[in-house]
Write a protein that holds these residues in place. Structure first.
Motif, PDB file in Angstrom:
ATOM      1  N   UNK B 101       3.583  18.411  63.544  1.00  0.00           N
ATOM      2  CA  UNK B 101       4.469  18.576  62.461  1.00  0.00           C
ATOM      3  C   UNK B 101       4.683  17.100  62.701  1.00  0.00           C
ATOM      4  N   UNK B 102       3.343  15.606  63.016  1.00  0.00           N
ATOM      5  CA  UNK B 102       3.633  14.783  63.146  1.00  0.00           C
ATOM      6  C   UNK B 102       4.323  14.072  63.643  1.00  0.00           C
ATOM      7  N   UNK B 103       4.246  14.477  65.499  1.00  0.00           N
ATOM      8  CA  UNK B 103       4.728  13.703  66.364  1.00  0.00           C
ATOM      9  C   UNK B 103       4.379  11.759  66.944  1.00  0.00           C
ATOM     10  N   UNK B 104       4.902  11.474  67.492  1.00  0.00           N
ATOM     11  CA  UNK B 104       4.115  10.242  68.358  1.00  0.00           C
ATOM     12  C   UNK B 104       2.798  10.410  68.667  1.00  0.00           C
ATOM     13  N   UNK B 153      10.468  18.126  69.951  1.00  0.00           N
ATOM     14  CA  UNK B 153      10.841  16.548  69.488  1.00  0.00           C
ATOM     15  C   UNK B 153      12.765  16.712  68.938  1.00  0.00           C
TER      16      UNK B 153
ATOM     17  N   UNK C 297       6.496  21.194  52.020  1.00  0.00           N
ATOM     18  CA  UNK C 297       6.406  20.938  53.532  1.00  0.00           C
ATOM     19  C   UNK C 297       7.522  21.634  54.091  1.00  0.00           C
ATOM     20  N   UNK C 301       8.998  24.349  56.578  1.00  0.00           N
ATOM     21  CA  UNK C 301       9.685  24.447  57.517  1.00  0.00           C
ATOM     22  C   UNK C 301      11.200  24.897  57.404  1.00  0.00           C
ATOM     23  N   UNK C 338      18.804  21.431  65.202  1.00  0.00           N
ATOM     24  CA  UNK C 338      17.664  21.149  66.366  1.00  0.00           C
ATOM     25  C   UNK C 338      16.322  20.338  64.430  1.00  0.00           C
ATOM     26  N   UNK C 341      17.323  17.236  64.011  1.00  0.00           N
ATOM     27  CA  UNK C 341      16.960  16.497  64.848  1.00  0.00           C
ATOM     28  C   UNK C 341      15.399  15.562  64.801  1.00  0.00           C
ATOM     29  N   UNK C 342      14.592  16.938  64.701  1.00  0.00           N
ATOM     30  CA  UNK C 342      13.190  16.403  64.589  1.00  0.00           C
ATOM     31  C   UNK C 342      12.983  15.423  64.589  1.00  0.00           C
ATOM     32  N   UNK C 343      11.776  14.870  65.385  1.00  0.00           N
ATOM     33  CA  UNK C 343      10.598  13.434  65.115  1.00  0.00           C
ATOM     34  C   UNK C 343       9.812  13.741  64.373  1.00  0.00           C
ATOM     35  N   UNK C 344       9.425  14.467  64.188  1.00  0.00           N
ATOM     36  CA  UNK C 344       7.961  14.457  63.507  1.00  0.00           C
ATOM     37  C   UNK C 344       8.354  13.938  61.919  1.00  0.00           C
ATOM     38  N   UNK C 345       7.057  13.387  61.807  1.00  0.00           N
ATOM     39  CA  UNK C 345       7.349  12.489  60.762  1.00  0.00           C
ATOM     40  C   UNK C 345       6.972  13.425  59.083  1.00  0.00           C
ATOM     41  N   UNK C 346       6.946  14.666  59.594  1.00  0.00           N
ATOM     42  CA  UNK C 346       6.251  16.070  58.106  1.00  0.00           C
ATOM     43  C   UNK C 346       8.069  15.944  58.179  1.00  0.00           C
ATOM     44  N   UNK C 347       7.871  15.961  58.585  1.00  0.00           N
ATOM     45  CA  UNK C 347       9.797  16.757  58.765  1.00  0.00           C
ATOM     46  C   UNK C 347      11.281  15.681  58.169  1.00  0.00           C
TER      47      UNK C 347
END
Lengths: 381, 381, 381
Positions: B101-104, B153, C297, C301, C338, C341-347
């Motif tokens: 999911x592309x986290x840091x 996340x 993508x 999700x 949630x 708020x997700x920080x994963x760049x894919x979303x």
């Protein structure tokens, strides 16, 4: 401010002078008494601690006046010396904890770190089923008082993002933790399980109007977990001394809470003892005059807040009652917080920043001064 | 840094050299081992994933050292190979979900996205009443591991406003959701309902001091849901390898938790198995050295935090136990978060910003360097 | 935009013209219909209120189209006139409360202050065990509608710090408070206690595939607490009119929720009535196209969100069911929050700022326009 009295016969002069003195004295004793704090600044620590503590006692009912605190403490001693002792110890523990862990000294001297500890220890005493003068109870009183200061200190930065006061959140958390931790049949710290407000009564009797009306002032006393009429009236008097507006909103809110209780038929005992009214009283006081400038709009909102607090209290009491816990003042605290967050202009326009909150009467005066100054400014430009 | 040894007889040289090598090796293996991360940077993905995972294993007990992770995984295999397999799968699932999911990438390589998934799967295994090697359990393990990464996340930006770490909040939420979702008598995923810590025992026996003392190291093992003495001691050793300060605080906190449990008479089984100690251990470790520079003040706060965590755990266990759910590590996580928020200067002055947290010993060194630099700067001016 | 049709024989012209008119009309009626709002701007208050209310009706299912609102209201009247009356009253109460307490007029005209009140009153009607046309129920409907606006107004500044929408949090809170406040055996407002989804069935029968498949569209209707197939299909149609993407995600999410329910064996009744599907539908719609630009993508999700919502709903239903309360749409609301708020760049790369959210199809168009503009800009430089 005061009407000048010039053309009066000689014989009346003395009476007038005495009345004047009395009025001056009363004015001196009402409101926030900030001059008294200034007077105490260079006194010994023990006297200062006394002033902070008395402010802390009054803070429970949203007042900030050491004299009100003394009167309320007197009412508590009248109702039950053991309870008053517990309350004082909780108050001192949490105030001293705040001093030790290095909290802001202005907050400490305003009594902000005392009232949660006091409430925690009062409730510990009321819920305990081990009887009065059970000295082992002092242990949780000390621990609970210290913990409430920890929670106050930790919640402050969280709520500060929205300029919200910490209020009695710490008390509500600590007392629930204590009661859940010990359980009703604990060998060292037994307590009565709480009865939900909505519990059905097997032998429902006719509603007594006298007792119902008595429940309204008792609702004000219940803020200090006090169930006697005399001390409750004294507590109400102490609130009226601080601010007549706040005191009358307390009565109004307690009445609204009783009405709300009637409308969903809570058990009669709760109506008579003021248990169904005290959340309404707190919710009504917070909105009517304290955190908002008093006018007819905020007055209407304060009534709405009273009903909302009362209904939410019944709901939470029924929920927490299933695990034997009391709802404390969660409902009023959450409702008041909601009201402070409200974005509708009819209410938010009169919001007073948390740091500038004073006695309701002074709030009005300050607000009209600002308004006057702003009008002058805009006229000048 | 190390004392130079010049005037030694020839015969002793070799021993000294070997001892020196051993000391150097030990120094190399302790602390955060950031040099190892740098060394691994250009290696194949599978080796990097191994390092991230081992850091993730150690992160559960607040350590950040791949070697500690290897030791702890060994302890888990020793205690139960099935549990170790579940833990590894949960760890890999959540780490890979974070990659997908592309986290840091820095967070991923620090093992921050692994430990919640590992804890979730360990607890799923322990709570399951379907016995070991029940392969259908892998389905919720995969789902739970992925969900814990989603929660990590999503919670990060919420908590970041106050510079708070996400810690094990995701684990606590996911495991409660899983257990509440399946219920104790589910046809596919049955589990043992949790017993509240405060439950009364019908056949209360004399307290055994030996078992009580055994409960203290077992409390450290319970952080990984491990109930055997040998593996628990190995886990404690792995923590001591990372940082002697952190390891001793773990023992201290577990002892405090056991004392707290005694004071409100929790059931003996919980005292013996370390269940009443592990929240105290976590609460004590977080404050004592990790998120605050170690000194006698923060040491006192760490003991307070241990007791607070332990009491809160008993309260939550009694509350959640009424619906058959365990309290997991909610108490320690909430208490540590509270401590990080505390505004009292006696504690907040030693707070280390979340992004700069290292091993306790390194925290002290960095802090004294900053202090020295600041003194120099102010002298210059 | 539309293909020019020049070289067509005369006889076809009229059919083409009619088809063209029909297509234009359909295009006019789909999406956010902002032109309709502009057209209504100078009309009488009563017509404007009608438009706001119809937008409010559609907002429940995340649509923002007055025509969809009319269709859905029709479906509710078809299913139960009493329910439709309650819903309309709740809707009007909360919208008018928002006008009275001075909420932002743009929010009011977008129907944002109506849908929570509508849901509250619909659920009050469904849960009531006093039968249809029990006029005393109007009292809590009025109070609940007003309270939901208060909560919406108060939660907005809290959630705004993270650019989160208030969504149906107020509805979920108010209905739980109402049900907890009255209790199942209240003399004035009795209601059916909720049955947990995971409850074991004594006489478990063979699963019926037909009923299971019927449960999928019923899950869309359950968003409005509607349990009939015909009205549910009409509600689905209204959603498809607003946006085909949103409508198909609703069906997809409801299907995912049913699968999730099967995997942990919830009771058959919940699968057949769509109760196990509606949280999945809401969770899927929020992520798939509405708050995120639609692509493969975010589509994946959205499926993850549907499953997560469904599992969380089962867990919350089991938990709240122990005190007889329904889980409402807590699960979907929390899961969607949630995901936002997700920080994963894919979303998070496809997140649309809350203030700019439009119909999914328009979101895609706007996103490609921005992308094109950004490409041009970077080429120019």
């Amino acid at each position: 401010m005061w009407v000048e009295e010039k053309a009066k016969p000689e014989s009346n002069r003395r009476t007038v002078g005495m009345r004047q003195h009395f009025v001056n004295g009363l004015v001196y004793c009402t409101g926030d008494m900030m001059h008294f704090s200034q007077y105490m600044e260079d006194k010994a620590f023990i006297f200062q601690l006394f002033e902070w503590s008395m402010r802390g006692v009054a803070r429970v009912i949203l007042a900030n006046n050491p004299l009100s605190g003394v009167l309320i403490l007197g009412a508590l001693v009248w109702a039950s010396p053991w309870q008053a002792l517990l309350g004082t110890l909780g108050l001192l523990t949490s105030t001293l904890t705040a001093v030790i862990i290095g909290q802001d000294s202005e907050e400490v001297s305003g009594g902000l770190h005392g009232f949660n500890g006091m409430l925690v220890s009062l409730l510990m005493g009321v819920c305990s089923s081990a009887g009065d003068w059970y000295w082992w109870l002092l242990l949780p009183v000390f621990l609970g008082g210290a913990t409430s200061t920890f929670l106050y200190s930790g919640l402050a930065p969280l709520l500060d993002k929205w300029d919200l006061p910490v209020a009695v959140f710490p008390f509500n958390m600590v007392i629930l933790l204590y009661l859940a931790c010990t359980g009703s049949s604990n060998p060292y710290y037994p307590h009565h399980p709480a009865t939900p407000l909505g519990e059905l009564e097997s032998n429902a009797t006719q509603l007594s109007l006298t007792q119902l009306l008595q429940g309204v002032p008792l609702g004000v006393g219940q803020i200090y977990a006090c169930e006697d009429l005399g001390p409750s009236v004294l507590i109400l008097g102490a609130t009226l001394l601080y601010s007549p507006l706040l005191g009358s909103h307390a009565l109004l809110g307690s009445g609204a809470g009783t009405l709300a209780g009637l409308s969903v038929s809570v058990r009669h005992g709760a109506l008579y003892s003021g248990l169904s009214g005290f959340n309404g009283a707190l919710g009504c006081m917070a909105v009517g005059g304290l955190f908002f400038t008093f006018n007819w709009r905020t007055h209407l909102f304060s009534i709405a807040s009273a009903f909302l607090s009362a209904y939410a209290d019944i709901a939470l009491s029924n929920l927490l009652g299933t695990v034997g816990l009391p709802a404390c003042s969660w409902a009023a605290t959450l409702t008041a917080t909601l009201m402070l967050l409200l974005t509708g202009r009819s209410l938010s326009a009169y919001r007073i920043p948390t740091g500038r909150v004073m006695a309701p009467e002074q709030n009005i005066r300050c607000h009209s001064q600002w308004a006057a100054r702003e009008t002058t400014d805009s006229t000048d430009v």
